[in-house]
Write a protein that holds these residues in place. Structure first.
Motif, short mmCIF file in Angstrom:
data_model
loop_
_atom_site.label_atom_id
_atom_site.label_comp_id
_atom_site.label_asym_id
_atom_site.label_seq_id
_atom_site.Cartn_x
_atom_site.Cartn_y
_atom_site.Cartn_z
N LYS A 178 0.84 -1.19 0.00
CA LYS A 178 0.00 0.00 0.00
C LYS A 178 0.88 1.25 0.00
CE LYS A 178 -3.96 -2.14 0.22
NZ LYS A 178 -4.93 -2.09 -0.90
N THR A 179 0.42 2.29 -0.67
CA THR A 179 1.21 3.52 -0.75
C THR A 179 1.26 4.26 0.58
OG1 THR A 179 -0.76 4.68 -1.54
CG2 THR A 179 0.76 3.83 -3.21
N ASP A 180 0.43 3.88 1.54
CA ASP A 180 0.50 4.51 2.85
C ASP A 180 1.15 3.61 3.88
OD1 ASP A 180 -1.43 2.59 2.98
OD2 ASP A 180 -3.01 3.88 3.81
N SER A 181 1.88 2.56 3.41
CA SER A 181 2.54 1.64 4.34
C SER A 181 3.83 2.26 4.88
CB SER A 181 2.85 0.32 3.63
OG SER A 181 3.87 0.51 2.66
N LEU A 182 4.45 1.58 5.85
CA LEU A 182 5.68 2.07 6.48
C LEU A 182 6.92 1.72 5.67
CD1 LEU A 182 4.92 1.13 10.21
CD2 LEU A 182 4.62 3.34 9.08
N SER A 183 6.78 0.96 4.63
CA SER A 183 7.93 0.52 3.85
C SER A 183 8.48 1.65 2.99
CB SER A 183 7.53 -0.66 2.96
OG SER A 183 6.60 -0.22 1.99
N SER A 184 9.71 1.45 2.54
CA SER A 184 10.33 2.43 1.62
C SER A 184 9.59 2.47 0.29
CB SER A 184 11.80 2.06 1.39
OG SER A 184 12.53 2.13 2.59
N VAL A 185 9.15 1.30 -0.19
CA VAL A 185 8.40 1.25 -1.44
C VAL A 185 7.11 2.05 -1.30
CG1 VAL A 185 7.11 -0.26 -3.00
CG2 VAL A 185 9.38 -0.94 -2.20
N GLY A 186 6.40 1.87 -0.18
CA GLY A 186 5.18 2.62 0.05
C GLY A 186 5.44 4.11 0.14
N TRP A 187 6.55 4.50 0.79
CA TRP A 187 6.90 5.91 0.93
C TRP A 187 7.15 6.55 -0.43
CZ3 TRP A 187 10.74 9.36 -0.14
CH2 TRP A 187 10.74 10.56 0.59
N VAL A 188 7.91 5.85 -1.27
CA VAL A 188 8.17 6.37 -2.62
C VAL A 188 6.88 6.45 -3.41
CG1 VAL A 188 9.38 5.92 -4.79
CG2 VAL A 188 10.55 5.55 -2.61
N GLY A 189 6.00 5.45 -3.22
CA GLY A 189 4.71 5.48 -3.91
C GLY A 189 3.86 6.65 -3.50
N LYS A 190 4.05 7.14 -2.29
CA LYS A 190 3.26 8.27 -1.80
C LYS A 190 3.87 9.61 -2.18
CE LYS A 190 1.11 10.06 2.42
NZ LYS A 190 0.91 9.83 3.88
N TYR A 191 5.21 9.74 -2.04
CA TYR A 191 5.86 11.03 -2.24
C TYR A 191 6.59 11.15 -3.57
CZ TYR A 191 4.84 11.67 2.71
OH TYR A 191 4.20 11.79 3.91
N HIS A 192 6.78 10.04 -4.30
CA HIS A 192 7.39 10.05 -5.63
C HIS A 192 8.80 10.62 -5.59
CE1 HIS A 192 2.96 10.52 -7.18
NE2 HIS A 192 3.15 9.41 -6.47
N GLN A 193 9.54 10.28 -4.54
CA GLN A 193 10.93 10.71 -4.42
C GLN A 193 11.80 9.49 -4.12
OE1 GLN A 193 11.52 13.92 -1.68
NE2 GLN A 193 9.78 15.11 -2.44
N VAL A 194 13.12 9.69 -4.31
CA VAL A 194 14.07 8.61 -4.05
C VAL A 194 14.21 8.39 -2.55
CG1 VAL A 194 16.46 7.86 -4.33
CG2 VAL A 194 15.32 9.10 -6.18
N SER A 195 14.31 7.12 -2.16
CA SER A 195 14.54 6.77 -0.76
C SER A 195 15.75 5.86 -0.66
CB SER A 195 13.30 6.06 -0.19
OG SER A 195 13.61 5.49 1.08
N VAL A 196 16.70 6.22 0.25
CA VAL A 196 17.89 5.40 0.47
C VAL A 196 17.99 5.10 1.96
CG1 VAL A 196 20.39 5.24 0.28
CG2 VAL A 196 19.08 6.42 -1.50
N THR A 197 18.10 3.82 2.30
CA THR A 197 18.27 3.39 3.69
C THR A 197 19.62 2.69 3.79
OG1 THR A 197 15.88 3.06 3.86
CG2 THR A 197 17.24 2.11 5.60
N ASP A 198 20.53 3.27 4.59
CA ASP A 198 21.90 2.78 4.62
C ASP A 198 22.16 1.69 5.64
OD1 ASP A 198 22.71 4.47 2.59
OD2 ASP A 198 23.05 6.13 3.96
N ASN A 199 21.30 1.57 6.64
CA ASN A 199 21.57 0.62 7.71
C ASN A 199 20.26 -0.05 8.13
OD1 ASN A 199 22.73 -0.84 9.75
ND2 ASN A 199 22.89 0.88 11.18
N VAL A 200 19.83 -1.01 7.32
CA VAL A 200 18.56 -1.70 7.58
C VAL A 200 18.77 -2.75 8.67
CG1 VAL A 200 16.76 -3.15 6.60
CG2 VAL A 200 17.79 -1.32 5.23
N LYS A 201 17.96 -2.65 9.75
CA LYS A 201 18.03 -3.63 10.83
C LYS A 201 16.73 -4.41 10.99
CE LYS A 201 21.51 -1.13 13.48
NZ LYS A 201 21.84 -0.48 14.77
N SER A 202 15.63 -3.78 10.71
CA SER A 202 14.33 -4.46 10.77
C SER A 202 13.44 -3.85 9.70
CB SER A 202 13.69 -4.31 12.15
OG SER A 202 13.48 -2.93 12.45
N ALA A 203 12.36 -4.55 9.36
CA ALA A 203 11.55 -4.10 8.23
C ALA A 203 10.06 -4.30 8.46
CB ALA A 203 11.98 -4.87 6.99
#
Length: 667
Positions: free
Chosen positions: A185-210
């Protein structure tokens, strides 16, 4: 949102404007030198860039040039490569004191050049793909191979613009492929959902949980997501993962952005081509279906052709046909019988059409899925649909003469649920089948009317020449059989003086039978004679008969139809047809046919009876005259008595006779 995901956005995510530097002046000079741009083009682009900045839309000159259509992305990428080569050559010519700086700058440029060349190579290869799924598969495979990362995937936005569906993913690590039915979903907490909502690039450098990101692999330590757009319209996300921290630096993001910018228009183009191909395929199928329906001359052939056509389509199809007052799974001798389908449809066969028929036919379709259910749906029908076990379903009626003739059930377990758009083809086929059934029904009505007229004509001809009751009964039976098929046929005659019912003709189970006369009582035949009204029983005949006050002896018929025989308002009997095994064997049309025949049959029976009685009376009078004549010629009493007994014996077909004389001694 977990801390790692939140911390990744302490600094603003890299946007299209911020993630890529404006082209250096030498790129613009190269564009001018090659004749691709003129000075006025560059001036206009800078003017447009400033106007957009004043409105709060910061864009690089590179983006403005592409957006205004002054240069395409591929050409611009090539010019960048040439500019980088020029910078590298210039760096080699600098003096020795700055050699170390040049070497570092050269290494950086070479690295950037390699990434840009990689992006260009990937773009050139994916462009050869002929289908959308091939394009996406090739893109994620090449991204994994060329960039030497662990995982890549492409998500595309669905028609609701609220869900991103995973189209394909690729990984060099065994078992790391994510299921293709995944939705974010575009309103989810994931990076994919965030990009789907704001249409901007997202970079996460230190993923520990998802949390909220089921597509992330357990070994992932860094992730990048980039929007995919076409003509400024967001259509999807390209997502990459790596088991290394800080894997996606600025240069890698720039290269991935080039790929993303190239994929957007290409995906849109392939989608449009496939949509156009699908439309042409649907139109071709509808045309072929219209031709097939036009040649279907019976209800069975229409339903059969409809089912065969529906089976060519991608969704799971169930088809129920109306039989009497219930729905039954479609069954044809030359189509394989699916026991699993029959078992799943069992709840539908137990529904009463008298309760649900109007609701099923009053709407074009009834839709059931996780997001919407048709309002006012009866509990039993809803349970039957849910019992099929699919994520989404739709009920589409097939009608005949504005009544339900069949019910099409469309089912899907796909994550892209059935909606109004996907129903259009099925509705068109349903409408075609309904129109074809209406045509067949109209033709059958005309044929029945012609048959009735022919039967009336035939009966008239029989009545005009036939005076033998037995032959008359057989002729009437044959006319009824020609229209109704092989049914049990009974003619009952009522004697008002003795108040009894005689059965001179009874045909049951393919043979003539004898039924003794009986007194007018409480049976169905007696009810017709008393009420002088037709009686049609085609469902629960025993219960209906009891409600009418009739007593049924033995096994009752499943369908029973009787009409009175009336002459000048007097009832003289009844015409009766029955089926011992099948309900709804007769209908109102059959009742009307017998009602039309009854007056002619009644008149024929009366005329035949009058002729028979007149003939019998004439024969008796002739015998009496002959006996009287012979008596006058007798010379004595004994001769007179023998003559009288002989004549009566011959007339009455008697073997013996007795005359008893009473002698009165008193005079």
């Amino acid at each position: 949102m977990n801390d790692t995901r939140h911390n990744s956005f302490q600094n603003p995510p890299i946007s299209e404007a911020d993630g890529i530097d404006s082209p250096p002046p030498d790129v613009v000079e190269l564009l001018k030198k090659r004749g691709i741009l003129e000075a006025k083009d560059i001036e206009f682009a800078i003017y447009y860039q400033n106007k957009q900045a004043a409105l709060g839309h910061n864009q690089s000159l590179e983006q403005v040039l592409v957006r205004l259509g002054l240069v395409d992305r591929f050409t611009l990428d090539q010019m960048q490569l040439e500019a980088i080569h020029a910078n590298q050559a210039l760096a080699n010519e600098v003096s020795f004191p700055i050699e170390e700086q040049v070497r570092a700058r050269t290494h950086q440029i070479e690295k950037q050049l390699t990434l840009l060349q990689t992006a260009v190579d990937i773009n050139q290869q994916v462009q050869k793909s002929t289908t959308l799924i091939e394009l996406i598969r090739e893109a994620v495979k090449l991204v994994v191979q060329y960039f030497e990362i662990d995982f890549a995937a492409i998500f595309l936005l669905d028609d609701t613009s609220q869900t991103l569906r995973l189209c394909h993913s690729n990984s060099l690590i065994e078992g790391a492929i994510t299921p293709t039915n995944l939705e974010i979903k575009t309103d989810s907490l994931s990076s994919v959902g965030w990009v789907g909502k704001y249409h901007q690039v997202s970079v996460t450098d230190n993923v520990k949980s998802a949390p909220g990101a089921p597509y992330l692999l357990k070994f992932t330590r860094s992730e990048a997501c980039l929007p995919i757009s076409a003509d400024d319209k967001f259509i999807g996300v390209i997502e990459v993962q790596s088991s290394k921290e800080n894997r996606f630096n600025q240069e890698t993001i720039e290269a991935l952005q080039i790929i993303s910018n190239f994929l957007g228009p290409l995906i849109f183009q392939r989608r449009s081509q496939e949509a156009a191909k699908d439309i042409l395929g649907e139109l071709s199928m509808l045309y072929q279906a219209s031709q097939g329906f036009s040649h279907a001359l019976t209800r069975e052939l229409v339903i059969k052709y409809c089912y065969k056509t529906l089976c060519q389509l991608p969704h799971t199809i169930y088809l129920l046909c109306v039989e009497g007052h219930s729905l039954q799974p479609f069954n044809s001798p030359d189509i394989p019988h699916n026991e699993e389908h029959v078992a799943r449809l069992q709840p539908f066969t137990q529904l009463s059409l008298s309760t649900y028929s109007e609701q099923l036919t009053s709407q074009e379709y009834l839709l059931f899925n996780e997001n919407v259910n048709s309002p006012g749906m009866p509990h039993e029908l809803l349970n039957a649909v849910l019992g099929l076990g699919y994520r989404s379903s739709a009920l589409i009626p097939i009608k005949c003469n504005h009544k339900l003739a069949a019910l099409l059930i469309l089912c899907s377990n796909e994550t892209s649920q059935i909606d109004q758009n996907s129903l259009q083809l099925y509705q068109s086929l349903s409408n075609m089948a309904s129109a074809s059934l209406d045509k067949v029904w109209s033709q059958s009505v005309i044929e029945r009317q012609l048959n009735r007229l022919q039967i009336l004509e035939n009966v008239n001809q029989v009545i005009s020449v036939e005076i033998d009751l037995d032959k008359l009964f057989r002729s009437i039976h044959q006319q009824v059989t020609d229209v109704m098929g092989d049914v049990n046929f009974i003619i009952a005659l009522y004697d008002q003086e003795s108040n009894t019912i005689e059965i001179p003709y009874a045909y049951e189970e393919n043979q003539l039978i004898s039924i003794p006369s009986f007194a007018l009582g409480e049976g169905l035949t007696s009810i017709i004679i008393r009420t002088r009204q037709p009686l049609l029983l085609v469902e629960d005949t025993e219960k209906r008969a009891e409600q009418l006050g009739a007593k049924v002896h033995g096994s009752p018929a499943k369908s029973w139809l009787g009409v009175p025989l009336l002459v000048s308002g007097d009832v003289i009997g009844a015409l009766i047809v029955q089926d011992l095994e099948k309900e709804f064997r007769f209908d109102i049309d059959d009742q009307q046919l017998l009602s039309m025949l009854a007056p002619q049959v009644a008149i024929a029976l009366r005329n035949a009876r009058l002729i028979f009685e007149s003939t019998l009376r004439a024969e008796r009078e002739s015998v009496a005259t002959e006996i009287t004549k012979n008596l006058w010629s007798a010379s004595d009493v004994n001769t007179l008595l023998r003559t009288a007994l002989g004549g009566l014996g011959r007339a009455l077909n008697a073997d013996t006779g007795l005359v008893q004389l009473e002698i009165n001694d008193g005079g």
